[in-house]
Design an enzyme around this catalytic site. Sequence first.
Site, PDB file in Angstrom:
ATOM      1  N   MET A  61      11.071 -13.394  -3.495  1.00 22.17           N
ATOM      2  CA  MET A  61      10.149 -13.636  -4.604  1.00 22.17           C
ATOM      3  C   MET A  61      10.839 -14.119  -5.879  1.00 22.17           C
ATOM      4  O   MET A  61      10.244 -14.142  -6.952  1.00 22.17           O
ATOM      5  CB  MET A  61       9.328 -12.373  -4.900  1.00 22.17           C
ATOM      6  CG  MET A  61       8.491 -11.911  -3.740  1.00 22.17           C
ATOM      7  SD  MET A  61       7.350 -13.215  -3.229  1.00 22.17           S
ATOM      8  CE  MET A  61       6.872 -12.614  -1.627  1.00 22.17           C
ATOM      9  N   HIS A  63      12.528 -16.885  -8.353  1.00 23.93           N
ATOM     10  CA  HIS A  63      12.403 -18.307  -8.677  1.00 23.93           C
ATOM     11  C   HIS A  63      13.789 -18.965  -8.670  1.00 23.93           C
ATOM     12  O   HIS A  63      14.771 -18.332  -9.071  1.00 23.93           O
ATOM     13  CB  HIS A  63      11.782 -18.486 -10.067  1.00 23.93           C
ATOM     14  CG  HIS A  63      10.363 -18.061 -10.143  1.00 23.93           C
ATOM     15  ND1 HIS A  63      10.010 -16.748 -10.368  1.00 23.93           N
ATOM     16  CD2 HIS A  63       9.211 -18.754 -10.009  1.00 23.93           C
ATOM     17  CE1 HIS A  63       8.688 -16.663 -10.375  1.00 23.93           C
ATOM     18  NE2 HIS A  63       8.178 -17.861 -10.159  1.00 23.93           N
ATOM     19  N   MET A  97      18.318 -10.679 -11.792  1.00 31.05           N
ATOM     20  CA  MET A  97      18.601 -10.645 -10.359  1.00 31.05           C
ATOM     21  C   MET A  97      19.845 -11.468 -10.022  1.00 31.05           C
ATOM     22  O   MET A  97      20.623 -11.089  -9.140  1.00 31.05           O
ATOM     23  CB  MET A  97      17.398 -11.123  -9.538  1.00 31.05           C
ATOM     24  CG  MET A  97      16.127 -10.302  -9.761  1.00 31.05           C
ATOM     25  SD  MET A  97      16.343  -8.496  -9.820  1.00 31.05           S
ATOM     26  CE  MET A  97      16.989  -8.133  -8.228  1.00 31.05           C
ATOM     27  N   GLU A  98      20.052 -12.547 -10.746  1.00 31.47           N
ATOM     28  CA  GLU A  98      21.248 -13.373 -10.529  1.00 31.47           C
ATOM     29  C   GLU A  98      22.508 -12.611 -10.934  1.00 31.47           C
ATOM     30  O   GLU A  98      23.533 -12.678 -10.238  1.00 31.47           O
ATOM     31  CB  GLU A  98      21.122 -14.685 -11.300  1.00 31.47           C
ATOM     32  CG  GLU A  98      20.122 -15.654 -10.706  1.00 31.47           C
ATOM     33  CD  GLU A  98      18.643 -15.292 -10.899  1.00 31.47           C
ATOM     34  OE1 GLU A  98      17.802 -15.935 -10.256  1.00 31.47           O
ATOM     35  OE2 GLU A  98      18.324 -14.378 -11.688  1.00 31.47           O
ATOM     36  N   ASP A 112      35.346  -6.226   1.754  1.00 33.57           N
ATOM     37  CA  ASP A 112      35.724  -6.988   2.940  1.00 33.57           C
ATOM     38  C   ASP A 112      37.216  -7.313   2.955  1.00 33.57           C
ATOM     39  O   ASP A 112      37.866  -7.218   4.001  1.00 33.57           O
ATOM     40  CB  ASP A 112      34.913  -8.283   3.013  1.00 33.57           C
ATOM     41  CG  ASP A 112      35.352  -9.152   4.179  1.00 33.57           C
ATOM     42  OD1 ASP A 112      35.294  -8.673   5.332  1.00 33.57           O
ATOM     43  OD2 ASP A 112      35.768 -10.305   3.941  1.00 33.57           O
TER      44      ASP A 112
END
Length: 143
Positions: A61, A63, A97-98, A112
């Site tokens: 959701m 953009h 969110m970025e 990792d």
Amino acid sequence: MIDISGKDIVLREAIAEGFIKLKKDTIEKITKREIEKGDVIATAKVAGILAAKKTHELLPMCHPIPLEYINVEIEIENDGLKVVSTVRAHYRTGVEMEALTATSIALLTIWDMVKKYEKDEEGQYPLTEISKIRVVSKIKSYG
């Protein structure tokens, strides 16, 4: 996705941080650049930057935002590494969110790259932990 077409295009900034707890020996290897997979800090920074650009592909959701600035800083602390990501754009919706994605992927990249050194005799990770991922600040500036 929600309709943001009626919102003004303004400067948006978000800063997110997170932490990965590591063994002291692993931190020393990172500092001395003795990790077999390569330069942990440089690789994690690049991974975070790439991840921020792909956020809309990962979160259904979100953009697609034309990001103008991404910075990923990694600080070596006594018991692990702290990642701080800053993202900016002039757009109709925020960039939290970025920033969170950049931080999260940088932390996963660190894990990792050092997992070989973090495992115990049974192949488990008794100490390694990613935590404290959060948005530190968010700015919406009309100036």
